[in-house]
Design a protein around this motif. Structure first.
Motif, PDB file in Angstrom:
ATOM      1  N   GLU A  61      11.818   5.793  -7.002  1.00  0.00           N
ATOM      2  CA  GLU A  61      11.068   5.647  -8.255  1.00  0.00           C
ATOM      3  C   GLU A  61      10.262   4.349  -8.243  1.00  0.00           C
ATOM      4  O   GLU A  61       9.113   4.321  -8.681  1.00  0.00           O
ATOM      5  N   VAL A  94       7.270   4.853  -6.067  1.00  0.00           N
ATOM      6  CA  VAL A  94       6.252   5.640  -6.768  1.00  0.00           C
ATOM      7  C   VAL A  94       5.460   4.732  -7.705  1.00  0.00           C
ATOM      8  O   VAL A  94       4.225   4.788  -7.756  1.00  0.00           O
ATOM      9  N   GLN A  95       6.170   3.877  -8.438  1.00  0.00           N
ATOM     10  CA  GLN A  95       5.478   2.961  -9.356  1.00  0.00           C
ATOM     11  C   GLN A  95       4.573   2.011  -8.590  1.00  0.00           C
ATOM     12  O   GLN A  95       3.436   1.752  -9.003  1.00  0.00           O
ATOM     13  N   GLN A  96       5.060   1.485  -7.463  1.00  0.00           N
ATOM     14  CA  GLN A  96       4.246   0.572  -6.661  1.00  0.00           C
ATOM     15  C   GLN A  96       3.005   1.291  -6.117  1.00  0.00           C
ATOM     16  O   GLN A  96       1.907   0.730  -6.126  1.00  0.00           O
ATOM     17  N   GLN A 144       1.521   3.836  -7.466  1.00  0.00           N
ATOM     18  CA  GLN A 144       0.602   4.070  -8.581  1.00  0.00           C
ATOM     19  C   GLN A 144      -0.190   2.802  -8.891  1.00  0.00           C
ATOM     20  O   GLN A 144      -1.394   2.868  -9.162  1.00  0.00           O
ATOM     21  N   ILE A 145       0.475   1.664  -8.832  1.00  0.00           N
ATOM     22  CA  ILE A 145      -0.220   0.393  -9.083  1.00  0.00           C
ATOM     23  C   ILE A 145      -1.289   0.176  -8.012  1.00  0.00           C
ATOM     24  O   ILE A 145      -2.428  -0.194  -8.320  1.00  0.00           O
ATOM     25  N   ARG A 176      -2.747   2.459  -6.157  1.00  0.00           N
ATOM     26  CA  ARG A 176      -3.811   3.453  -6.353  1.00  0.00           C
ATOM     27  C   ARG A 176      -4.732   3.036  -7.495  1.00  0.00           C
ATOM     28  O   ARG A 176      -5.962   3.082  -7.359  1.00  0.00           O
ATOM     29  N   ASP A 177      -4.150   2.616  -8.615  1.00  0.00           N
ATOM     30  CA  ASP A 177      -4.973   2.204  -9.754  1.00  0.00           C
ATOM     31  C   ASP A 177      -5.840   1.004  -9.397  1.00  0.00           C
ATOM     32  O   ASP A 177      -7.020   0.947  -9.749  1.00  0.00           O
ATOM     33  N   CYS A 179      -8.623   2.180  -7.101  1.00  0.00           N
ATOM     34  CA  CYS A 179      -9.619   2.953  -7.853  1.00  0.00           C
ATOM     35  C   CYS A 179     -10.500   2.025  -8.688  1.00  0.00           C
ATOM     36  O   CYS A 179     -11.723   2.216  -8.746  1.00  0.00           O
TER      37      CYS A 179
END
Length: 122
Positions: A58, A61-63, A65-66, A68-69, A72
């Motif tokens: 988990e 996944v959070q890392q 997402q960070i 990726r954001d 982007c």
């Protein structure tokens, strides 16, 4: 007396066999309890390890997402910067064309010059 001695011997053998069986049963019960404790310990350790693994995943996944954001956002900023540069280059090109048409070679310009002065910031 011989019959009584044989009966006593048989009784002793039965008692010894019963005692041996009871001893074996007690050993087996203790062994079973130990195996059950070991199994429960392994099961608890496995469950704890699975919880740690899930928490780790988990967090990953959070890392991700960070990351990726962030990527982007950086790509979006770079796209906007490239667009702004393209606009500035187009304005410079149009200004150079206008300068060429109006100042250097007015005889070659058809009068349809599409130059528009850049908008001034307000």
């Amino acid at each position: 007396m011989d019959v009584t001695g044989t009966q006593l011997l048989e009784k002793d053998i039965e008692n010894l066999a019963r005692d041996e069986l009871q001893k074996l049963v007690l050993e087996q019960m203790e062994l079973r309890k130990k195996l059950e404790r070991d199994f429960q310990s392994l099961k608890d350790n496995f469950q704890d390890q699975m919880k740690r693994e899930l928490a780790y995943r988990e967090e990953m996944v959070q890392q991700l997402q960070i990351v990726r954001d962030t990527l982007c956002n950086e790509l979006d900023q770079e796209r906007k910067a490239r667009y702004a540069i393209q606009q500035k280059l187009k304005e410079a090109h149009d200004a150079l064309h206008h300068f060429s048409c109006k100042m250097l070679t007015p005889r070659h310009c058809t009068g349809n010059c599409s130059f528009k002065p850049p908008l001034l910031p307000q």
